[in-house]
Design a protein around this motif. Structure first.
Motif, mmCIF file in Angstrom:
data_model
loop_
_atom_site.group_PDB
_atom_site.id
_atom_site.type_symbol
_atom_site.label_atom_id
_atom_site.label_comp_id
_atom_site.label_asym_id
_atom_site.label_seq_id
_atom_site.Cartn_x
_atom_site.Cartn_y
_atom_site.Cartn_z
ATOM 1 N N VAL A 282 -4.130 7.092 -2.373
ATOM 2 C CA VAL A 282 -3.835 5.725 -1.956
ATOM 3 C C VAL A 282 -3.669 4.846 -3.195
ATOM 4 O O VAL A 282 -4.511 4.891 -4.106
ATOM 5 C CB VAL A 282 -4.954 5.150 -1.066
ATOM 6 C CG1 VAL A 282 -4.670 3.684 -0.729
ATOM 7 C CG2 VAL A 282 -5.092 5.964 0.211
ATOM 8 N N VAL B 255 -2.980 0.765 -4.157
ATOM 9 C CA VAL B 255 -2.822 -0.597 -3.653
ATOM 10 C C VAL B 255 -2.107 -1.424 -4.718
ATOM 11 O O VAL B 255 -2.463 -1.400 -5.896
ATOM 12 C CB VAL B 255 -4.177 -1.232 -3.271
ATOM 13 C CG1 VAL B 255 -4.758 -0.517 -2.072
ATOM 14 C CG2 VAL B 255 -5.173 -1.214 -4.414
ATOM 15 N N SER C 247 0.438 5.117 0.556
ATOM 16 C CA SER C 247 -0.506 6.133 1.026
ATOM 17 C C SER C 247 0.201 7.485 1.075
ATOM 18 O O SER C 247 1.103 7.692 1.893
ATOM 19 C CB SER C 247 -1.037 5.769 2.417
ATOM 20 O OG SER C 247 -1.925 6.757 2.888
ATOM 21 N N ILE D 105 0.857 -1.184 0.000
ATOM 22 C CA ILE D 105 0.000 0.000 0.000
ATOM 23 C C ILE D 105 0.894 1.235 0.000
ATOM 24 O O ILE D 105 1.839 1.336 0.786
ATOM 25 C CB ILE D 105 -0.908 0.062 1.247
ATOM 26 C CG1 ILE D 105 -1.735 -1.211 1.397
ATOM 27 C CG2 ILE D 105 -1.835 1.276 1.159
ATOM 28 C CD1 ILE D 105 -2.539 -1.245 2.681
ATOM 29 N N THR E 30 -5.639 2.793 -7.874
ATOM 30 C CA THR E 30 -5.386 3.959 -7.048
ATOM 31 C C THR E 30 -6.713 4.633 -6.710
ATOM 32 O O THR E 30 -7.624 4.659 -7.542
ATOM 33 C CB THR E 30 -4.455 4.957 -7.769
ATOM 34 O OG1 THR E 30 -4.205 6.086 -6.927
ATOM 35 C CG2 THR E 30 -5.058 5.440 -9.071
ATOM 36 N N SER F 53 -13.872 11.253 -4.891
ATOM 37 C CA SER F 53 -12.845 10.203 -4.937
ATOM 38 C C SER F 53 -12.855 9.597 -6.332
ATOM 39 O O SER F 53 -13.911 9.262 -6.867
ATOM 40 C CB SER F 53 -13.125 9.120 -3.902
ATOM 41 O OG SER F 53 -13.091 9.643 -2.590
ATOM 42 N N TYR G 101 -14.683 6.611 8.157
ATOM 43 C CA TYR G 101 -15.010 6.387 6.758
ATOM 44 C C TYR G 101 -16.511 6.421 6.492
ATOM 45 O O TYR G 101 -17.313 5.941 7.280
ATOM 46 C CB TYR G 101 -14.432 5.044 6.296
ATOM 47 C CG TYR G 101 -12.934 4.971 6.490
ATOM 48 C CD1 TYR G 101 -12.104 5.909 5.887
ATOM 49 C CD2 TYR G 101 -12.359 3.989 7.295
ATOM 50 C CE1 TYR G 101 -10.740 5.875 6.077
ATOM 51 C CE2 TYR G 101 -10.988 3.942 7.488
ATOM 52 C CZ TYR G 101 -10.175 4.886 6.877
ATOM 53 O OH TYR G 101 -8.828 4.849 7.064
ATOM 54 N N TRP H 107 -7.749 -5.425 -1.552
ATOM 55 C CA TRP H 107 -7.557 -4.453 -0.486
ATOM 56 C C TRP H 107 -8.870 -3.712 -0.234
ATOM 57 O O TRP H 107 -9.630 -3.435 -1.156
ATOM 58 C CB TRP H 107 -6.495 -3.424 -0.883
ATOM 59 C CG TRP H 107 -5.113 -3.977 -0.990
ATOM 60 C CD1 TRP H 107 -4.451 -4.300 -2.141
ATOM 61 C CD2 TRP H 107 -4.209 -4.257 0.081
ATOM 62 N NE1 TRP H 107 -3.189 -4.766 -1.855
ATOM 63 C CE2 TRP H 107 -3.012 -4.750 -0.500
ATOM 64 C CE3 TRP H 107 -4.293 -4.139 1.469
ATOM 65 C CZ2 TRP H 107 -1.915 -5.126 0.268
ATOM 66 C CZ3 TRP H 107 -3.194 -4.505 2.229
ATOM 67 C CH2 TRP H 107 -2.031 -5.002 1.636
ATOM 68 N N ARG H 108 -9.136 -3.395 1.014
ATOM 69 C CA ARG H 108 -10.291 -2.588 1.389
ATOM 70 C C ARG H 108 -9.805 -1.158 1.627
ATOM 71 O O ARG H 108 -8.992 -0.911 2.514
ATOM 72 C CB ARG H 108 -10.963 -3.142 2.646
ATOM 73 C CG ARG H 108 -11.688 -4.455 2.396
ATOM 74 C CD ARG H 108 -12.136 -5.111 3.704
ATOM 75 N NE ARG H 108 -12.960 -4.227 4.520
ATOM 76 C CZ ARG H 108 -14.268 -4.046 4.341
ATOM 77 N NH1 ARG H 108 -14.898 -4.690 3.365
ATOM 78 N NH2 ARG H 108 -14.960 -3.240 5.135
ATOM 79 N N VAL H 109 -10.305 -0.233 0.811
ATOM 80 C CA VAL H 109 -9.876 1.164 0.899
ATOM 81 C C VAL H 109 -11.031 2.005 1.422
ATOM 82 O O VAL H 109 -12.125 2.016 0.847
ATOM 83 C CB VAL H 109 -9.432 1.691 -0.480
ATOM 84 C CG1 VAL H 109 -8.958 3.140 -0.361
ATOM 85 C CG2 VAL H 109 -8.331 0.816 -1.062
#
Length: 344
Positions: free
Chosen positions: A202, A204, A197, A195, A238, A276, A228, A214-216
């Motif tokens: 971010v 991954v 960051s 990862i 990304t 995002s 979150y 991956w959990r973003v």
């Protein structure tokens, strides 16, 4: 004979257990943090070369920071801005690449994203001072912002600004390029899981060590960092977020944030709290998160839907979440205060 067969069987079972245990054991994990490009960066890599990969990536990010910071006197951006109104200056290949990418998004958005936003950024100084400039100052400064005047000569490797007072600012795209470079270096060192960051950016790398995506987390713009509003699962992608919560000040009850609208000279005010972008390349996601934010909910989502392999999550000031068509039914809203709406 029977005893020997039992012993052999037992040894086979033991060896199988050892193999399974070795396979299930999480690979070596390395995590390092540094403050670069005006943000806290945390790089995580799994595997035997993790530390070397992170050290090399951090070194590369420092090089990019020097080249593309407005305040680094040995960097390309500083030299471009200092020479405004004079002859164009020679720049490195990487600066040329990033400036051309920024100019592409300036053109794509018809100036909503503007690489020459520097004078307005300096005037407001959000994050450094808490004053609302006069209308006269905003008007005169706004006149210096025009991406169409930027002189780019790729064959000569030069970039110039025609008027004194004009300046380039790569703050909305340079971290994205840094993220892509970090991924490249991770892969050169054989890092398959990690990862990267970089503040609101971010990236991954691969999957989690257990093979799962991956959990973003998508930051809740109304709560402190680490809270979150939603979660997405991604592999080799990304996720870059731009929002009103990142850098701002409050004056007479009004929030003034750092995402400045070149058309008005003021922080964008279109009902969005954050945007995002999910993409394959971080340089694209970085530029687009600002571009889409400035375009607003309707035009912003339109441009995302027209671009291949780009997805978007919008959070409004009244706590509505809207996503692009490719993310519908794939996002997990984790905060009950938000209302999910189908994309337009």
């Amino acid at each position: 004979m029977k005893y020997k067969r039992l012993v052999s069987l037992w040894l086979i079972i033991v060896n199988l257990l050892l193999i399974v245990s070795a396979c299930s054991k999480e690979p070596e994990k390395t995590v390092k943090t540094e403050f670069l490009m005006d943000t806290l960066m945390e790089l995580t890599a799994y595997g035997p070369n993790g530390e070397k990969a992170i050290d090399a990536a951090m070194k590369r990010i420092k090089e990019i920071d020097v080249l593309m910071s407005v305040s680094s006197e040995t960097g390309d951006v500083y030299k471009i801005n200092k020479a405004a109104g004079q002859d164009p200056v020679k720049v490195s290949d990487e600066t040329m690449y990033v400036v051309q990418a920024a100019q592409h998004y300036s053109q794509l958005s018809e100036g909503a994203f503007d690489i020459t936003i520097g004078p307005l950024v300096s005037l407001w100084g959000i994050g450094k001072k808490e004053e609302v400039p006069s209308q006269a100052a905003i008007d005169s400064t706004k006149a210096l912002v025009d991406y169409r005047k930027l002189r780019i000569d790729a064959s000569a490797g030069t970039i110039g600004l025609p008027e004194r007072g004009m300046s380039v600012d790569l703050g909305a795209i340079a971290k994205g390029y840094a993220g892509d470079e970090a991924v490249r270096i991770f892969k050169e060192y054989g890092v398959k899981n990690g990862i990267i960051s970089l503040g609101g950016n971010v990236v991954v790398v691969g999957t989690r060590p257990d093979g799962k995506p991956w959990r973003v987390g998508i930051q809740n713009p109304f709560k402190p960092t680490g809270n979150y509003a939603a979660v997405v699962e991604e592999t080799d992608k990304t996720v870059v977020t731009s929002g009103t919560y990142e850098r701002y000040f409050i004056k007479d009850g009004k929030r003034y944030h750092h995402i400045l609208d070149p058309s008005t000279g003021y922080p964008a005010d279109n009902g969005l709290a954050s945007v995002s972008i999910i993409a394959g390349k971080s340089i694209d996601a970085d530029a687009l998160s600002t571009t889409v934010f400035l375009l607003g909910p309707e035009k912003g989502m339109e441009i995302v839907e027209d671009l291949p392999n780009i997805e978007c999550i919008m959070i409004t000031n009244d706590k509505r979440i809207t996503v692009s068509s490719g993310l519908q039914d794939k996002i997990n809203i984790t905060d009950k205060d938000f209302v999910y709406e189908e994309g337009r």
